[in-house]
Design an enzyme around this catalytic site. Structure first.
Site, mmCIF file in Angstrom:
data_model
loop_
_atom_site.group_PDB
_atom_site.id
_atom_site.type_symbol
_atom_site.label_atom_id
_atom_site.label_comp_id
_atom_site.label_asym_id
_atom_site.label_seq_id
_atom_site.Cartn_x
_atom_site.Cartn_y
_atom_site.Cartn_z
ATOM 1 N N LYS A 1 0.809 -1.290 0.232
ATOM 2 C CA LYS A 1 0.047 -0.174 -0.138
ATOM 3 C C LYS A 1 0.807 1.157 0.155
ATOM 4 O O LYS A 1 0.428 2.361 -0.544
ATOM 5 C CB LYS A 1 -0.880 -0.069 1.250
ATOM 6 N N LYS B 1 -4.561 -11.295 -6.750
ATOM 7 C CA LYS B 1 -5.811 -11.325 -5.937
ATOM 8 C C LYS B 1 -6.957 -10.432 -6.476
ATOM 9 O O LYS B 1 -6.560 -9.320 -6.811
ATOM 10 C CB LYS B 1 -5.593 -10.839 -4.524
ATOM 11 N N LYS C 1 -11.260 -5.200 -4.045
ATOM 12 C CA LYS C 1 -12.188 -4.077 -4.141
ATOM 13 C C LYS C 1 -11.542 -2.934 -4.800
ATOM 14 O O LYS C 1 -12.415 -2.211 -5.484
ATOM 15 C CB LYS C 1 -12.879 -3.744 -2.428
HETATM 16 P P1 TYM Z 1 -10.807 -6.621 3.608
HETATM 17 O O1 TYM Z 1 -11.881 -5.895 3.722
HETATM 18 O O2 TYM Z 1 -9.533 -6.157 2.385
HETATM 19 O O3 TYM Z 1 -11.546 -7.946 2.983
HETATM 20 C C1 TYM Z 1 -12.446 -8.632 3.758
HETATM 21 C C2 TYM Z 1 -12.240 -10.256 3.821
HETATM 22 O O4 TYM Z 1 -12.178 -10.726 2.401
HETATM 23 C C3 TYM Z 1 -11.172 -11.595 2.201
HETATM 24 N N1 TYM Z 1 -10.549 -11.321 0.664
HETATM 25 C C4 TYM Z 1 -10.442 -12.407 -0.134
HETATM 26 N N2 TYM Z 1 -10.669 -13.662 0.241
HETATM 27 C C5 TYM Z 1 -10.475 -14.365 -1.125
HETATM 28 N N3 TYM Z 1 -10.106 -13.862 -2.264
HETATM 29 C C6 TYM Z 1 -9.826 -12.674 -2.417
HETATM 30 N N4 TYM Z 1 -9.359 -11.983 -3.885
HETATM 31 C C7 TYM Z 1 -10.154 -11.694 -1.190
HETATM 32 N N5 TYM Z 1 -10.049 -10.462 -1.228
HETATM 33 C C8 TYM Z 1 -10.424 -10.113 0.185
HETATM 34 C C9 TYM Z 1 -10.079 -10.939 3.175
HETATM 35 O O5 TYM Z 1 -9.173 -11.966 3.432
HETATM 36 C C10 TYM Z 1 -10.971 -10.855 4.336
HETATM 37 O O6 TYM Z 1 -11.111 -11.726 5.101
HETATM 38 N N6 TYM Z 1 -8.153 -5.854 7.585
HETATM 39 C C11 TYM Z 1 -9.002 -6.618 7.011
HETATM 40 C C12 TYM Z 1 -10.569 -6.246 7.675
HETATM 41 C C13 TYM Z 1 -10.200 -6.429 9.142
HETATM 42 C C14 TYM Z 1 -10.553 -7.645 9.902
HETATM 43 C C15 TYM Z 1 -10.370 -7.339 11.170
HETATM 44 C C16 TYM Z 1 -10.670 -9.080 9.494
HETATM 45 C C17 TYM Z 1 -10.306 -5.336 9.954
HETATM 46 N N7 TYM Z 1 -10.461 -6.089 11.184
HETATM 47 C C18 TYM Z 1 -10.524 -8.412 12.352
HETATM 48 C C19 TYM Z 1 -10.426 -9.840 10.278
HETATM 49 C C20 TYM Z 1 -10.463 -9.789 11.774
HETATM 50 C C21 TYM Z 1 -9.350 -6.183 5.366
HETATM 51 O O7 TYM Z 1 -8.894 -5.189 5.026
HETATM 52 O O8 TYM Z 1 -10.224 -6.968 4.859
#
Ligand code: TYM
Length: 337
Positions: A119, A201, A204
């Protein structure tokens, strides 16, 4: 659900950050398991809006997406009667514990986080301290609830490991305080790839949205994106890790139709890539149709969304307070009677 820490059921926590719109990878990697886990565990699920502001965000977009995410949580089947559904910034203990954890995390270990490096490289003009401390806020999210299991995709594994390390360190330094959480990954689709670049990957905020299928895309858009998906120079519809394009599509089809991979291969033996892509697109459109309808109804009822947020924040805050009070006492903060 009122007093989840006194119940024998395991505790589950996960969150998604409202930067960009929810896409198939989020669903397959995390949301699908989150729905499934509700019946067996005590689950706490959040919209991680505080994580969103580590990158540039328009306030109006963040506000809209926070409602959007909550409506989608409900539309896919997360149930406020079974689970706690809340918005992270509405539970102040997250920021409070994050500060304590910042002071128990080394600069070096936070510097090794791959997502921080990626990032920072992507937006060198905004390498803010919050971006650096992103994983300790995530650790606070998880540790506040004495979480046992964290349903996530593979890309969050390194952050989860940091949370475990920090928790272990704190427990050793003071006395047992935090449960050490385990990641919970889907058997299939822990990493879904961009349809136009099957080595990257699906995200979003990917630059090329033609390779990303959003949960709220309309049917024509979904079909167009799947028809244009990049496949490998072969014709067989066979799952093979050296052929990421077709394998990604097989995974998506398998998840959305509930068909095991081998059965998918059998079903499409002799078909060509173009026909298969159409079938994958149709399966996703059909799966998402009722979710999108429910989402639209919920977005017309903002009062209900606010009610869910309010009740979720109150319940979460009550639990979070217990852990925070324990932490404050152990580190020597004077507590008022
Ligand atoms: P975020 O918002 O980027 O993604 C949310 C969840 O989706 C999963 N994910 C994927 N899984 C499979 N293939 C993909 N292409 C893919 N893109 C996203 C991510 O692994 C995630 O589980 N930091 C975290 C949010 C967060 C969080 C937490 C998660 C904040 N606090 C505490 C777990 C526990 C995040 O940015 O996820």
């Amino acid at each position: 659900m009122a007093d989840i820490q006194n119940q024998p059921k395991k505790i589950v926590y996960s969150a998604l950050k409202p930067t960009g719109d929810l896409q198939l990878g989020n669903y397959i990697g995390a949301l699908k398991n989150m729905v499934k886990m509700q019946d067996e565990y005590n689950c706490i699920y959040m919209v991680a809006d505080m994580h969103s502001i580590t990158v540039e965000n328009l306030p109006a977009d963040l506000r809209r997406r926070t409602y959007d995410f909550m409506a989608l949580f409900l539309a896919i089947g997360l149930d406020p009667e079974k689970s706690i559904l809340a918005v992270q910034s509405q539970v102040p203990q997250h920021a409070e514990l994050a500060w304590v954890l910042n002071c128990h995390t080394q600069f070096g270990e936070a510097s090794r986080m791959t997502q921080f490096k990626e990032k920072s490289a992507k937006a060198p003009e905004n390498v803010n301290v919050g971006l650096f401390a992103y994983p300790t806020l995530m650790a606070a999210d998880i540790l506040l609830y004495q979480t046992d299991l964290v349903p996530i995709g593979k890309d969050q594994k390194q952050h989860l490991e940091l949370a475990r390390d920090v928790a272990q360190r704190f427990n050793t330094k003071y006395s047992p305080t935090f449960t050490i959480p385990d990641g919970f990954y889907p058997k299939q689709g822990a990493k879904i790839f961009n349809l136009l670049d099957p080595t990257a990957k699906m995200g979003k905020t990917d630059d090329n949205t033609n390779g990303v299928v959003f949960l709220l895309d309309d049917a024509d858009t979904i079909m167009r994106k799947f028809k244009r998906a990049v496949t490998d120079c072969d014709t067989a519809i066979v799952y093979d890790e050296t052929k990421p394009g077709i394998s990604n599509l097989i995974t998506i089809y398998s998840v959305f139709t509930g068909t095991p991979v081998q059965a998918v291969e059998k079903e499409f033996a002799g078909s060509n890539y173009a026909d298969f892509k159409t079938k994958v697109g149709e399966a996703v459109v059909e799966y998402l149709r009722p979710i999108q309808t429910k989402y639209r109804d919920l977005m017309n009822n903002k009062d209900y969304l606010v009610e869910v947020m309010k009740s979720g924040a109150e319940k979460a805050s009550r639990i979070a307070n217990r852990t925070l009070a324990k932490v404050y006492r152990k580190i020597g903060f004077v507590q008022l009677p």
